[in-house]
Enzyme design. Structure first.
Site, PDB file in Angstrom:
ATOM      1  N   ASP A   7       0.845  -1.195   0.000  1.00 24.95           N
ATOM      2  CA  ASP A   7       0.000   0.000   0.000  1.00 24.95           C
ATOM      3  C   ASP A   7       0.882   1.248   0.000  1.00 24.95           C
ATOM      4  OD1 ASP A   7      -1.990   1.898   0.229  1.00 24.95           O
ATOM      5  OD2 ASP A   7      -3.062   0.848   1.821  1.00 24.95           O
TER       6      ASP A   7
ATOM      7  N   ARG B 189      -0.514   4.246  -0.958  1.00 24.78           N
ATOM      8  CA  ARG B 189      -1.429   5.366  -1.158  1.00 24.78           C
ATOM      9  C   ARG B 189      -1.087   6.536  -0.237  1.00 24.78           C
ATOM     10  NH1 ARG B 189      -7.088   2.420  -0.675  1.00 24.78           N
ATOM     11  NH2 ARG B 189      -5.885   1.313   0.900  1.00 24.78           N
TER      12      ARG B 189
END
Ligand code: ZN
Length: 212
Positions: free
Chosen positions: A131, A133
């Site tokens: 991840d 993000r």
């Protein structure tokens, strides 16, 4: 420190009537991508604003893929905002596959389908991060819109931490729980068990499976 407001030349706004309701569509160029906020209801929206920060998922949002719950969450979040009469959906681009990009995401799907790897292992086995993000653009967009605190529609504790770190207070978390289906139950379980998402609705699915 207050968030710097996005420059005027990087923002444009118009009305957007959708099948779900009427919004102000605010486009932003920020963080190397173009994002959009859909604002519903009378402004200004400052405190305890009902907000969804949605990461782009082409397969789920546009094509209605059932291997994740993104498309359903997007629709449910917009419906909830319209029902409440006020709220904001921030749609973040450049976040496919939790940040790995569309081609890499599809490669992880191959590993999931052919080798039974989950959403985490299929990324790491390709040497990709799980991840990446960055929710900084969401915090900047919300600040730009004048929002100080939000009730965040999310099951992801990381998202709350990141928004707060960037100056947006999260006064409440509003669960956004989609009923699982046979295509996405493994994915959702991996999100719950390996990524720490709060997905209590999955327990009921297990019961239903056992009782046929
Ligand atoms: Zn998705």
């Amino acid at each position: 420190m207050p968030q710097p407001i996005i420059a005027d030349e990087d923002v444009a706004e118009s009305e957007l009537v959708t099948r779900r309701g009427k919004f102000r569509a605010v486009a932003f160029a920020d963080g190397g991508h173009e994002h959009m906020a859909l604002v519903h209801g009378r402004r200004p929206l400052r405190e305890d604003v009902l907000v969804r920060v949605h990461s782009e998922c082409l397969t789920g949002d546009i094509f209605g893929a059932m291997r994740c719950e993104c498309g359903e969450q997007l629709g449910a979040a917009l419906d909830t905002i319209v029902r409440e009469g006020r709220g904001i959906l921030v749609y973040l681009r450049g976040q496919e596959g939790r940040g790995i990009g569309l081609v890499a995401k599809v490669r992880t799907h191959v590993l999931q389908d052919e080798q039974g790897l989950d959403t985490v292992d299929s990324a790491t086995s390709l040497g990709l991060p799980v991840d990446t993000r960055d929710y900084t653009p969401a915090a900047r967009i919300l600040s730009h819109l004048g929002v100080r605190s939000v009730r965040l529609m999310s099951n992801n504790p990381d998202k709350i931490a990141s928004l707060e770190e960037h100056g947006i207070k999260v006064t409440a978390r509003v669960p956004l729980l989609m009923p699982p289906n046979a295509n996405n139950i493994a994915y959702l379980r991996a999100k719950r068990d390996r990524l720490g998402h709060d997905l209590p609705q999955l327990d009921q699915f297990a019961v239903r499976e056992r009782h046929g």
